[in-house]
Design a protein around this motif. Structure first.
Motif, PDB file in Angstrom:
ATOM      1  N   PRO A  35     -30.746  -9.475 -20.810  1.00  0.00           N
ATOM      2  CA  PRO A  35     -31.034  -8.292 -21.636  1.00  0.00           C
ATOM      3  C   PRO A  35     -32.433  -7.741 -21.341  1.00  0.00           C
ATOM      4  CG  PRO A  35     -29.995  -9.984 -22.969  1.00  0.00           C
ATOM      5  CD  PRO A  35     -30.332 -10.618 -21.638  1.00  0.00           C
ATOM      6  N   PRO A  36     -32.650  -6.459 -21.639  1.00  0.00           N
ATOM      7  CA  PRO A  36     -33.939  -5.831 -21.341  1.00  0.00           C
ATOM      8  C   PRO A  36     -35.093  -6.447 -22.119  1.00  0.00           C
ATOM      9  CG  PRO A  36     -32.370  -4.222 -22.251  1.00  0.00           C
ATOM     10  CD  PRO A  36     -31.692  -5.546 -22.236  1.00  0.00           C
ATOM     11  N   GLY A  37     -36.280  -6.312 -21.520  1.00  0.00           N
ATOM     12  CA  GLY A  37     -37.515  -6.716 -22.196  1.00  0.00           C
ATOM     13  C   GLY A  37     -38.164  -7.953 -21.633  1.00  0.00           C
ATOM     14  N   PHE A  38     -37.380  -8.839 -21.032  1.00  0.00           N
ATOM     15  CA  PHE A  38     -37.946 -10.037 -20.425  1.00  0.00           C
ATOM     16  C   PHE A  38     -38.648  -9.636 -19.129  1.00  0.00           C
ATOM     17  CE2 PHE A  38     -34.436 -11.780 -22.968  1.00  0.00           C
ATOM     18  CZ  PHE A  38     -35.104 -12.763 -23.674  1.00  0.00           C
ATOM     19  N   SER A  39     -39.673 -10.376 -18.777  1.00  0.00           N
ATOM     20  CA  SER A  39     -40.458 -10.088 -17.588  1.00  0.00           C
ATOM     21  C   SER A  39     -40.352 -11.267 -16.621  1.00  0.00           C
ATOM     22  CB  SER A  39     -41.914  -9.864 -18.000  1.00  0.00           C
ATOM     23  OG  SER A  39     -42.725  -9.659 -16.884  1.00  0.00           O
ATOM     24  N   GLU A  40     -40.083 -10.953 -15.351  1.00  0.00           N
ATOM     25  CA  GLU A  40     -39.970 -11.992 -14.339  1.00  0.00           C
ATOM     26  C   GLU A  40     -41.341 -12.307 -13.766  1.00  0.00           C
ATOM     27  OE1 GLU A  40     -37.353 -12.900 -10.365  1.00  0.00           O
ATOM     28  OE2 GLU A  40     -38.009 -10.850 -10.698  1.00  0.00           O
ATOM     29  N   GLU A  54     -47.389  -8.071 -23.936  1.00  0.00           N
ATOM     30  CA  GLU A  54     -47.321  -6.710 -24.473  1.00  0.00           C
ATOM     31  C   GLU A  54     -46.316  -6.629 -25.618  1.00  0.00           C
ATOM     32  OE1 GLU A  54     -46.534  -7.107 -20.898  1.00  0.00           O
ATOM     33  OE2 GLU A  54     -48.703  -7.180 -20.651  1.00  0.00           O
ATOM     34  N   THR A  55     -45.266  -7.445 -25.541  1.00  0.00           N
ATOM     35  CA  THR A  55     -44.227  -7.461 -26.567  1.00  0.00           C
ATOM     36  C   THR A  55     -44.528  -8.494 -27.645  1.00  0.00           C
ATOM     37  OG1 THR A  55     -42.607  -6.837 -24.888  1.00  0.00           O
ATOM     38  CG2 THR A  55     -41.739  -7.756 -26.938  1.00  0.00           C
ATOM     39  N   TYR A  56     -45.034  -9.637 -27.228  1.00  0.00           N
ATOM     40  CA  TYR A  56     -45.300 -10.735 -28.153  1.00  0.00           C
ATOM     41  C   TYR A  56     -46.707 -11.267 -27.870  1.00  0.00           C
ATOM     42  CZ  TYR A  56     -44.337 -14.783 -31.096  1.00  0.00           C
ATOM     43  OH  TYR A  56     -44.364 -15.729 -32.103  1.00  0.00           O
ATOM     44  N   PRO A  57     -47.725 -10.612 -28.440  1.00  0.00           N
ATOM     45  CA  PRO A  57     -49.128 -10.952 -28.127  1.00  0.00           C
ATOM     46  C   PRO A  57     -49.521 -12.396 -28.427  1.00  0.00           C
ATOM     47  CG  PRO A  57     -49.001  -8.873 -29.323  1.00  0.00           C
ATOM     48  CD  PRO A  57     -47.627  -9.478 -29.345  1.00  0.00           C
ATOM     49  N   ALA A  58     -48.849 -13.041 -29.363  1.00  0.00           N
ATOM     50  CA  ALA A  58     -49.219 -14.415 -29.721  1.00  0.00           C
ATOM     51  C   ALA A  58     -48.986 -15.384 -28.577  1.00  0.00           C
ATOM     52  CB  ALA A  58     -48.450 -14.868 -30.958  1.00  0.00           C
ATOM     53  N   GLY A  59     -48.061 -15.058 -27.672  1.00  0.00           N
ATOM     54  CA  GLY A  59     -47.765 -15.948 -26.556  1.00  0.00           C
ATOM     55  C   GLY A  59     -47.150 -17.262 -27.018  1.00  0.00           C
ATOM     56  N   LYS A 135     -26.352 -13.574 -23.360  1.00  0.00           N
ATOM     57  CA  LYS A 135     -25.996 -13.881 -24.752  1.00  0.00           C
ATOM     58  C   LYS A 135     -27.142 -13.828 -25.758  1.00  0.00           C
ATOM     59  CE  LYS A 135     -21.689 -16.290 -24.250  1.00  0.00           C
ATOM     60  NZ  LYS A 135     -20.957 -15.316 -25.043  1.00  0.00           N
ATOM     61  N   MET A 136     -28.383 -13.814 -25.314  1.00  0.00           N
ATOM     62  CA  MET A 136     -29.495 -13.794 -26.266  1.00  0.00           C
ATOM     63  C   MET A 136     -30.472 -12.690 -25.882  1.00  0.00           C
ATOM     64  SD  MET A 136     -32.047 -16.867 -27.517  1.00  0.00           S
ATOM     65  CE  MET A 136     -30.724 -17.783 -28.307  1.00  0.00           C
ATOM     66  N   THR A 137     -30.721 -11.787 -26.816  1.00  0.00           N
ATOM     67  CA  THR A 137     -31.679 -10.712 -26.565  1.00  0.00           C
ATOM     68  C   THR A 137     -33.101 -11.231 -26.734  1.00  0.00           C
ATOM     69  OG1 THR A 137     -31.801  -9.978 -28.861  1.00  0.00           O
ATOM     70  CG2 THR A 137     -30.043  -9.011 -27.474  1.00  0.00           C
ATOM     71  N   LEU A 138     -34.020 -10.422 -26.279  1.00  0.00           N
ATOM     72  CA  LEU A 138     -35.429 -10.750 -26.423  1.00  0.00           C
ATOM     73  C   LEU A 138     -35.789 -10.929 -27.904  1.00  0.00           C
ATOM     74  CD1 LEU A 138     -38.358  -9.769 -24.466  1.00  0.00           C
ATOM     75  CD2 LEU A 138     -38.380  -8.731 -26.706  1.00  0.00           C
ATOM     76  N   GLN A 139     -35.346 -10.012 -28.750  1.00  0.00           N
ATOM     77  CA  GLN A 139     -35.682 -10.107 -30.168  1.00  0.00           C
ATOM     78  C   GLN A 139     -35.035 -11.317 -30.827  1.00  0.00           C
ATOM     79  OE1 GLN A 139     -38.098  -8.131 -31.736  1.00  0.00           O
ATOM     80  NE2 GLN A 139     -37.918  -9.891 -33.111  1.00  0.00           N
TER      81      GLN A 139
END
Length: 152
Positions: A35-40, A54-59, A135-139
């Motif tokens: 699904p979109p949003g993950f970074s390789e 950028e999406t999840y600053p806490a890391g 099967k699992m989105t980023l959110q």
């Protein structure tokens, strides 16, 4: 085996030919189905897909300067490995994968908590892996991750 590669292409280029073909195909299946949003990127010396800062600053809570890991693939000494948080963190996805695996591969499933090992690269179930990674989105991953942090 951890690689010192600094890019996904360098990681693949450094593999032996037989592993390069299987890992390239595995990477393509993941890229096509994730699904979109993950970074390789290269993470932990492997090809990995993460939730970017950028999406999840806490890391990642153990090492906040690293992005939140989700999925990795690696060419290990005796097998190709798929490391995925979806089968580790979601019992329904785990159970689905375990039940579907024999429909694609006739050998016994070699799996740890979040790792699937493929000792015979000719039996990697690419279609099944494509379904798994979709099967699992980023959110959904972020929500599961955060709910588990709250229980600790």
């Amino acid at each position: 085996m951890q690689s010192a590669a600094t890019s996904p292409q360098q990681y693949l280029d450094e593999l032996p030919d037989d592993r390069k073909t299987a890992m390239t195909k595995l990477r393509e299946v993941i890229v096509e189905n994730l699904p979109p949003g993950f970074s390789e990127r290269i993470t932990y010396g492997m090809l990995g897909w993460v939730v970017p800062h950028e999406t999840y600053p806490a890391g990642y809570h153990c090492t906040p300067e690293l992005p939140l890991p989700f999925l990795s693939i690696a060419s290990q000494k005796n097998f190709i490995a798929l490391y995925t948080m979806s089968i580790y963190a979601d019992k329904s996805i785990h159970d689905w994968f375990v039940a579907q695996y024999p429909n694609y591969v006739k050998t016994k499933l070699d799996m740890g908590k979040g790792c699937v090992r493929f000792k015979n690269i000719n039996t990697i179930p690419y279609e099944l892996i494509g379904q798994l990674v979709s099967k699992m989105t980023l959110q959904e991953w972020i929500d599961i991750y955060e709910s588990n942090l709250k229980t600790k």
